[in-house]
Design an enzyme around this catalytic site. Structure first.
Site, PDB file in Angstrom:
ATOM      1  N   CYS A 216     -23.515 -29.343  48.819  1.00 24.93           N
ATOM      2  CA  CYS A 216     -23.105 -30.713  49.128  1.00 24.93           C
ATOM      3  C   CYS A 216     -24.185 -31.360  49.995  1.00 24.93           C
ATOM      4  O   CYS A 216     -25.253 -30.791  50.199  1.00 24.93           O
ATOM      5  CB  CYS A 216     -21.733 -30.748  49.811  1.00 24.93           C
ATOM      6  SG  CYS A 216     -21.718 -30.226  51.548  1.00 24.93           S
ATOM      7  N   ASP A 333      -8.419  -7.974  72.648  1.00 20.60           N
ATOM      8  CA  ASP A 333      -9.077  -7.323  71.522  1.00 20.60           C
ATOM      9  C   ASP A 333     -10.558  -7.132  71.827  1.00 20.60           C
ATOM     10  O   ASP A 333     -11.287  -8.096  72.055  1.00 20.60           O
ATOM     11  CB  ASP A 333      -8.890  -8.202  70.272  1.00 20.60           C
ATOM     12  CG  ASP A 333      -9.495  -7.599  69.028  1.00 20.60           C
ATOM     13  OD1 ASP A 333     -10.056  -6.479  69.107  1.00 20.60           O
ATOM     14  OD2 ASP A 333      -9.420  -8.241  67.970  1.00 20.60           O
TER      15      ASP A 333
END
Length: 409
Positions: A216, A333
């Site tokens: 694009c 995490d």
């Protein structure tokens, strides 16, 4: 400035009292509790405190606190500046900062990426500085493409002037709906989160600093400001030697972002740059502390992109202590450790500590980096010979180390 309504005055005063009490009792620096008390009494307090001020908001995954400090330093050329200097970057911290400096006509506020739309809508800030977006605290924050999309929506239709790093495709996409944008070629060392086009999902072709979508029209805008090694090039093509005291390429990028923001406020480079050169540390970052002849330089790193920049600053001729926690502000995490390439540490003494030292130890073992496991930071520091040592720690580990040395700033 317009006087606050009586309720807002009372909320602000009680918030300042709570902040002072927090500092006096050693519970914290008061930068959050004061704002929480104020907002409890007057939920619209942030909007009222922001009214009639010229504000800049600073948001990014890495470098927010440092760039906020640099911009604040530059804008002191114009007068008093309200700022959340210690990184309390959510609305309670903003309320506390504006309450503490209630007469300051200018404000520079570090803003958590997730809260930027809300804070922009509430404050009506005239300037927004956007620097980078990469994975960080994925158990708490949204996916970074969603954050960029929220930035686009927040900026659309507002008269805000955006200063944005055009070398980061996600930042470019997030900023491109703004009414006015000053593009800065600030660099992007960590590219692992932006190989795909945020506009159409196609692949991005990269050549040096340039990038463009293969499928694009989305492409890198032409920058007005450029970071070129140790120099900044302004929109008139004039080159300025940065010569700042904060180390590393990332901080030179932060400095050029700050110069671009200062220019938007009407502070020219020749007046802003000397102010930037006065900054030697930011909320403990880059501070060198001493214990028993061991001089430890403190570096904060919270995510893969941040560790890459910390390695750029760390001196390979000295030992290094690594400390990792996984408390709420860090993100629970620790799988992001596997995205960091630790092989650069081979050949230097490495010491590992922190609450999640075993997670980091496993990662280093897989990377074939020899290390020494230590129960505490004090133990790791005591194992060093007299002289210099670099320390890289994530957020709460960094704050714990600062506390051991009286929270040196």
């Amino acid at each position: 400035m317009t006087q606050l309504p009586l309720r807002a005055q009372l909320a602000s005063a009680l918030g300042r009292s709570a902040a002072t009490l927090s500092r006096m009792t050693g519970r914290g620096d008061g930068s959050v509790i004061g704002g929480r008390v104020g907002l409890l009494l007057e939920p619209d307090l942030l909007r009222q405190l922001a009214r009639d001020r010229k504000l800049a908001l600073v948001s990014a995954t890495n470098g927010k606190t440092t760039t906020t400090r640099l911009i604040t330093s530059a804008l002191l050329e114009l007068g008093e500046v309200a700022t959340n200097a210690f990184g309390a970057n959510m609305p309670a911290g903003h309320v506390s900062a504006l309450s503490q400096q209630k007469r300051a006509p200018y404000g520079v506020l570090e803003v958590d990426e997730k809260y930027l739309p809300e804070v922009l809508d509430t404050t009506g800030a005239g300037v927004v500085c956007l620097m980078n977006l990469s994975r960080d605290q994925m158990d708490r924050a949204a996916e970074i493409w969603l954050l960029a999309q929220k930035w686009r929506r927040a900026l659309s239709g507002k008269p805000t002037h955006v200063i944005a790093n055009c070398d980061d495709p996600l930042v470019t996409w997030g900023a491109s709906t703004a009414a006015a944008v000053t593009w800065v070629a600030g660099g992007q060392r960590w590219k692992e989160d932006s190989w795909c086009c945020p506009e159409c999902g196609g692949p991005l072709d990269r050549k040096d600093a340039d990038w463009a979508c293969r499928e694009c029209t989305f492409h890198r805008p032409e920058p007005q400001w450029v970071v070129d090694g140790d120099s900044a090039i302004d929109p008139r093509g004039q080159r300025w030697m940065l010569d700042i005291q904060l180390p590393g390429q990332a901080n030179r990028s932060n400095a050029v972002m700050a110069l671009a923001v200062a220019d938007t406020f009407g502070v020219p480079v020749e007046r802003a740059l000397p102010r930037l050169r006065e900054v030697t540390s930011v909320a403990g970052r880059y501070t060198t502390v001493e214990r028993d002849g061991r001089f430890a330089r403190l570096l904060l790193s919270k995510n893969p992109a941040g560790w890459l920049e910390a390695f750029d600053v760390a001196d390979p001729q000295f030992p290094i202590i690594l400390s990792v926690n996984a408390q709420g502000p860090d993100g629970r995490d620790t799988s992001w450790l596997w995205d960091v390439d630790y092989r650069i540490l081979r050949g230097r003494p490495v010491f590992v500590t922190g609450e999640r030292r075993l997670d980091l130890a496993l990662r280093l073992d897989v990377a074939d980096v020899p290390f020494t496991l230590c129960g505490t930071f004090s133990e790791a520091l005591a194992m060093q010979p007299p002289g210099r040592v670099d320390v890289i720690a994530n957020y709460t580990a960094f704050q714990q180390i600062r506390s051991e040395f009286g929270r040196a700033v």
